[in-house]
Design an enzyme around this catalytic site. Structure first.
Site, PDB file in Angstrom:
ATOM      1  N   GLU A 115      13.030  25.055 -16.713  1.00  0.00           N
ATOM      2  CA  GLU A 115      14.152  24.180 -16.388  1.00  0.00           C
ATOM      3  C   GLU A 115      14.924  23.792 -17.657  1.00  0.00           C
ATOM      4  O   GLU A 115      14.334  23.513 -18.703  1.00  0.00           O
ATOM      5  CB  GLU A 115      13.602  22.927 -15.699  1.00  0.00           C
ATOM      6  CG  GLU A 115      14.632  21.889 -15.294  1.00  0.00           C
ATOM      7  CD  GLU A 115      13.998  20.696 -14.573  1.00  0.00           C
ATOM      8  OE1 GLU A 115      14.744  19.877 -14.019  1.00  0.00           O
ATOM      9  OE2 GLU A 115      12.745  20.593 -14.579  1.00  0.00           O
TER      10      GLU A 115
ATOM     11  N   LYS B 120      19.906  21.854  -8.256  1.00  0.00           N
ATOM     12  CA  LYS B 120      18.711  21.072  -7.925  1.00  0.00           C
ATOM     13  C   LYS B 120      19.042  19.951  -6.937  1.00  0.00           C
ATOM     14  O   LYS B 120      19.983  19.183  -7.141  1.00  0.00           O
ATOM     15  CB  LYS B 120      18.123  20.480  -9.218  1.00  0.00           C
ATOM     16  CG  LYS B 120      16.803  19.753  -9.064  1.00  0.00           C
ATOM     17  CD  LYS B 120      16.303  19.303 -10.440  1.00  0.00           C
ATOM     18  CE  LYS B 120      14.957  18.610 -10.390  1.00  0.00           C
ATOM     19  NZ  LYS B 120      14.497  18.204 -11.749  1.00  0.00           N
TER      20      LYS B 120
ATOM     21  N   CYS C  93      11.963  22.552 -10.300  1.00  0.00           N
ATOM     22  CA  CYS C  93      10.957  21.515 -10.514  1.00  0.00           C
ATOM     23  C   CYS C  93      10.721  20.609  -9.305  1.00  0.00           C
ATOM     24  O   CYS C  93      10.027  20.986  -8.364  1.00  0.00           O
ATOM     25  CB  CYS C  93      11.336  20.680 -11.744  1.00  0.00           C
ATOM     26  SG  CYS C  93       9.927  19.761 -12.453  1.00  0.00           S
TER      27      CYS C  93
END
Length: 547
Positions: free
Chosen positions: A46, A116, A152
């Protein structure tokens, strides 16, 4: 359509803000993965191009310019015939929004961009300060495989995995920056990734950041999980490595072929490696030529010295013994012996002259007043002045040696033993200090045994022992864990079986010493709740526990 896909998990250690250097690392590791592992897809962590967490650098125009130039260079210089999946910020200039994205790239082409969706905003995470949430899945076809891109936190909760599977993915790829804390590797595997596999029925390839960034250490532990929820491939923790993973399609079903599965070590091993990595990256990434510390003949400084040597090499570490009239012979003897054991530069500089000078200067003001901690603090601050002078002259950073138990209750001197640039043991309770010292000695002799077994003492007055002013450390650390990490009230801590008077005393010390902790140097986070960026209490507060 190919039935196999060779992936390399690039468990990389970027430097926050060094976009050109991070681009260099992506290109070098990609070329190595192709050359040595036949990689067709290389997955990086990330925010690989900025490092994690970039914090307010994200708002700086200079960083945005470097990101644009670095991204264009990456597209132009990627090797032919390989794709790269990595994390980077995406700026939407007409709206001022920033997204935390995973992008799939080949030379000259962007194959897919995923924004994300789940932004963590707890503990050490502050992503909602910077990023806007995405709201759609992203599935990209590459080499006949439908790759579901995630970042994540998207896999730490239900929803995104199922959504991505429903969008047609036959494997989930996750770029991550999940920091180390005790027990988290097992939690990631058993309580996060396995549950997501059960939720969506797909294999997962999870690539985590590695390296130290201020208080945070990222342990790596990248993982490929089969569609049955088992670890098929696991990278070694705390190392920047390329780990091969092969996807295979049989009868229309995609899964991960079994490969090398590194076994997680003991808690002491993991914590020790985290401390070593945290010190190494803080010193090296900030450009210090080496480190120095006050070596007292006690266990905290003894463990810190071993960590520093393992992190930097003995040739970059200096130990300084600063005896006073209260320093025992065993302290001076064992400090010198440990310095010789580890091969570091060693100095012994007595503090009697500066202490006497300060006492003489203050004698008329202190006339008629009994000695107290003031005189003890003069000793500690004389040592701090000496260490900082050596630091200024050499350029080496001073490593402080205090532990979490001491910092919690204020058993440390501002501008004395708290003076320095980095605190290796800041989040390590005293009981764990003992376990880590024994673990380190199990690898090779590093800390004299008598340093581990002798009663702890600050040696600031005759026959002083820590037990004179603190509960035994087993009791103290258990109370601190309940109050600081579990956020229990006094009554709830007492209900765990502790003496009320002791609990109230410890809690009072914690509350009164917030101002000290606010002035302490940063240090490696290893616990569920560390002082500093994670546990943020007001210094000025009228809150008091109810009796």
């Amino acid at each position: 359509m190919s039935n196999t896909l060779n992936i390399s998990m690039a468990q990389a250690n970027p430097t926050v803000g060094d976009v050109p250097g991070n681009v260099d690392k992506v290109l070098a590791l990609t070329a190595q993965a192709v050359r040595e592992q036949g990689a067709e897809l290389v997955i990086f962590p990330e925010l690989m191009l900025t490092g994690y967490p970039p914090e307010d650098l994200l708002h700086h125009g200079g960083l945005r310019g470097q990101l644009h130039a670095g991204f264009e260079r990456l597209l132009a210089e990627l090797p032919e015939g390989v794709a790269v999946l990595l994390g980077l910020p995406e700026y939407v200039f007409d709206s001022g929004r920033i997204f935390n994205t995973a992008q799939l790239l080949t030379r000259g082409h962007v194959l897919g961009v995923y924004r994300k969706q789940l932004l963590p905003n707890y503990g050490v995470f502050d992503e909602k300060r910077y990023f806007v949430e995405g709201d759609v899945p992203c599935v990209v076809e590459y080499q006949g495989f439908q790759l579901g891109l995630t970042v994540c936190e998207d896999l730490w909760h239900p929803g995104v995995a199922r959504q991505t599977a429903d969008a047609g993915a036959d494997v989930l790829l996750n770029v991550s920056a999940s920091p180390f804390q005790m027990g988290r590797q097992m939690h990631r595997e058993a309580e996060v990734l396995k549950l997501r596999v059960e939720e969506c029925g797909l294999p997962i390839v999870y690539v985590n950041l590695v390296g130290g960034q201020d208080e945070l250490v990222f342990d790596g532990g990248s993982l490929a999980v089969s569609r049955h929820g088992r670890a098929a491939v696991r990278s070694a923790a705390f190392d920047e490595v390329l780990t091969p993973v092969r996807l295979r399609r049989e009868n229309g079903v995609v899964d991960v072929e079994p490969g090398e599965v590194h076994v997680e070590g003991s808690q002491e091993e993991s914590v020790y490696k985290a401390l070593v990595m945290g010190v190494r990256d803080y010193v090296n990434k900030n450009g210090f030529p080496g480190a120095l510390l006050g070596l007292s003949g006690g266990i905290d400084s003894g463990l810190t010295l071993a960590i520093a040597v393992d992190a930097l090499g003995a040739d970059k570490v200096t130990a300084v013994m600063m005896p006073s009239q209260y320093t025992s012979d065993i302290s001076t003897t064992e400090a010198a012996r440990q310095a010789e054991m580890l091969g570091v530069t060693y100095h012994s500089i007595a503090i009697e002259k500066p202490v006497v000078a300060f006492e003489d200067i203050l004698a008329s003001v202190f006339e008629g007043l009994p000695p107290d901690t003031t005189e003890e603090n003069i000793q500690a601050r004389s040592r701090g002045v000496i260490l900082m002078a050596l630091s200024n002259k050499s350029g080496d950073i001073v490593l402080t040696t205090g532990n979490k138990s001491e910092m919690a209750v204020g058993y440390a001197t501002l501008y004395g033993d708290m003076a320095g640039g980095f605190a290796a043991l800041k989040d390590v309770p005293k009981t764990l200090v003992y376990r880590l010292a024994k673990y380190r000695n199990g690898l090779s002799p590093a800390i004299p045994e008598v340093v581990i077994t002798r009663p702890p003492s600050a040696e600031l007055r005759p026959d002083q022992k820590d037990s004179d002013s603190l509960p035994d450390y087993d009791t103290l650390d258990a109370i601190l864990e309940a109050y600081v990490e579990d956020d229990l009230s006094v009554a709830e801590v007492v209900a765990r079986g502790f003496d009320r008077q002791t609990v109230e005393r410890v809690v009072g010390l914690v509350q009164r010493n917030e101002y000290k902790r606010r002035q302490a140097p940063p240090g490696v986070k290893i616990s569920r709740r560390a002082f500093g960026r994670e546990r943020r209490y007001p210094i000025t507060s009228g809150y008091r526990h109810q009796k």
